[in-house]
Design a protein around this motif. Structure first.
Motif, short mmCIF file in Angstrom:
data_model
loop_
_atom_site.label_atom_id
_atom_site.label_comp_id
_atom_site.label_asym_id
_atom_site.label_seq_id
_atom_site.Cartn_x
_atom_site.Cartn_y
_atom_site.Cartn_z
N VAL A 1 3.99 -9.23 -3.73
CA VAL A 1 5.26 -9.58 -3.10
C VAL A 1 6.36 -10.12 -4.17
CG1 VAL A 1 6.40 -10.65 -1.27
CG2 VAL A 1 4.19 -9.58 -0.89
N SER B 1 5.11 -16.65 -3.03
CA SER B 1 4.68 -15.89 -1.90
C SER B 1 3.36 -16.51 -1.57
CB SER B 1 4.58 -14.40 -2.45
OG SER B 1 3.91 -14.58 -3.74
N THR C 1 2.53 -13.28 3.97
CA THR C 1 2.21 -12.05 3.03
C THR C 1 0.95 -11.13 3.52
OG1 THR C 1 1.34 -12.98 1.40
CG2 THR C 1 3.77 -12.84 0.97
N LEU D 1 10.36 -11.59 3.94
CA LEU D 1 10.48 -10.59 2.75
C LEU D 1 12.06 -10.41 2.64
CD1 LEU D 1 9.56 -9.31 0.35
CD2 LEU D 1 8.77 -7.52 1.61
#
Ligand code: FMN
Length: 217
Positions: free
Chosen positions: A17, A138, A179, A198
Motif C-alpha cells: 500500500v 501504512s 491495510t 486508502l
C-alpha cells in the motif's frame, strides 16, 4: 529543476500500500512538467548495509582519536546525504513493522543523521532545515485517537523526531490504517473503512505533490 527524492522501504513487492501511494505522489510530481525530476531509491530491493562502525555517526572532524570508517562506507554516506540535500522534496514509504520502521529505513536514517554534518553540533549546520518530507505510513491495524492501539505507533513519532526535530525538515504525515482488513478474516467488516483510508491517502498525496511541486517550476 525541481527534484523529488522518492524512497520506499516495504518488503512487499506485489501488494504494498505504501509503495502504491508513494508512486501516486511521484506520478503527480512528474505530471507537473518535464522539468520535475525524481530520484528513486528502493531501500528494500537495494538495501544499504548496517553502519559498519559507529564512527560514521560523527562528522570526520568530531571523531575521537582512532575512530575510523571504511572509505566505501564514507562514500555511501556522502552519496545518501548528497541525495537528500539536493532534493527539493522527499517522499518516504514507511510501513509499520513491529510498531516501528522497517530496518531498511532505519539503516538509511543511521547514515544521514550525522552530528556536525546534518545536525548542529559545534556549528549551526542544518542543510535539511525546512525541506518538505512526506511520510506515507501504512499499517495493518488502526492507531488513531480512541482506538485500542492509541499510543502504540512508534513509526511516525520516530520519523517526526529524526526528520523534524533533529534535522529540521518540514514533516507531512499521510496515514493509511487497516491495510490488513482485506487479508485477515476477522477484520472483514472493516474493509470499507480500509478502502476509505486508502482513498483519503491517495487524495492527500495528490494534493501535497501538487502543492509542494507547483511553486518550484
Ligand atoms: C514484518 C511485519 C511486521 C508488521 N508489524 C505490524 C505492526 O506492528 N502493526 C500493524 O498494525 N501492522 C503490522 N504489519 C502489517 C503492515 O503494517 C501492513 O501490512 C502494511 O500495509 C505494510 O505496508 P505495505 O502495504 O506498504 O507493505 C506488519 C507487517 C510485516 C511484514
Amino acid at each position: 529543476m525541481p527534484q523529488l527524492l522518492h524512497l520506499d522501504s516495504s518488503a512487499d513487492l506485489d501488494h504494498s500500500v505504501s509503495r502504491a501511494v508513494t508512486a501516486h505522489f511521484s506520478d503527480i510530481w512528474h505530471s507537473l512538467g518535464a522539468d520535475h525530476s525524481v530520484i528513486y531509491r528502493d531501500l528494500h530491493r537495494d538495501a544499504v548495509p548496517h553502519l559498519p562502525t559507529s564512527a560514521l555517526h560523527w562528522a570526520p572532524h568530531l571523531r575521537a582519536a582512532g575512530e575510523v570508517a571504511p572509505p566505501e562506507a564514507e562514500a555511501l554516506q556522502k552519496e545518501l546525504i548528497d541525495e537528500v540535500v539536493s532534493a527539493d522534496v522527499v517522499v518516504i514509504g514507511a510501513p509499520m513493522y513491529n510498531w516501528s520502521v522497517p530496518s531498511t529505513l532505519k539503516a538509511w536514517i543511521d547514515y544521514i543523521h550525522v552530528p556536525g554534518i546534518t545536525v548542529p553540533f559545534d556549528a549551526p549546520t542544518r542543510p535539511l532545515e525546512g525541506k518538505p518530507v512526506v511520510v506515507v505510513s501504512s499499517r495493518g491495524n488502526e492507531y488513531g485517537p480512541g482506538t485500542q492501539n492509541e499510543g502504540a505507533d512508534h513509526t511516525v513519532p520516530q520519523l517526526q523526531q529524526v526528520l523534524g526535530t533533529a534535522l529540521g525538515m518540514q514533516v507531512y504525515v499521510v496515514l493509511i490504517d487497516l491495510t490488513l482488513a482485506s487479508r485477515v478474516p476477522a477484520m472483514a467488516p472493516l474493509v470499507p473503512q480500509s478502502e476509505a483510508a486508502l482513498a483519503a491517502a491517495r487524495s492527500s498525496v495528490a494534493e501535497l505533490a501538487d502543492k509542494l511541486g507547483r511553486g518550484l517550476g
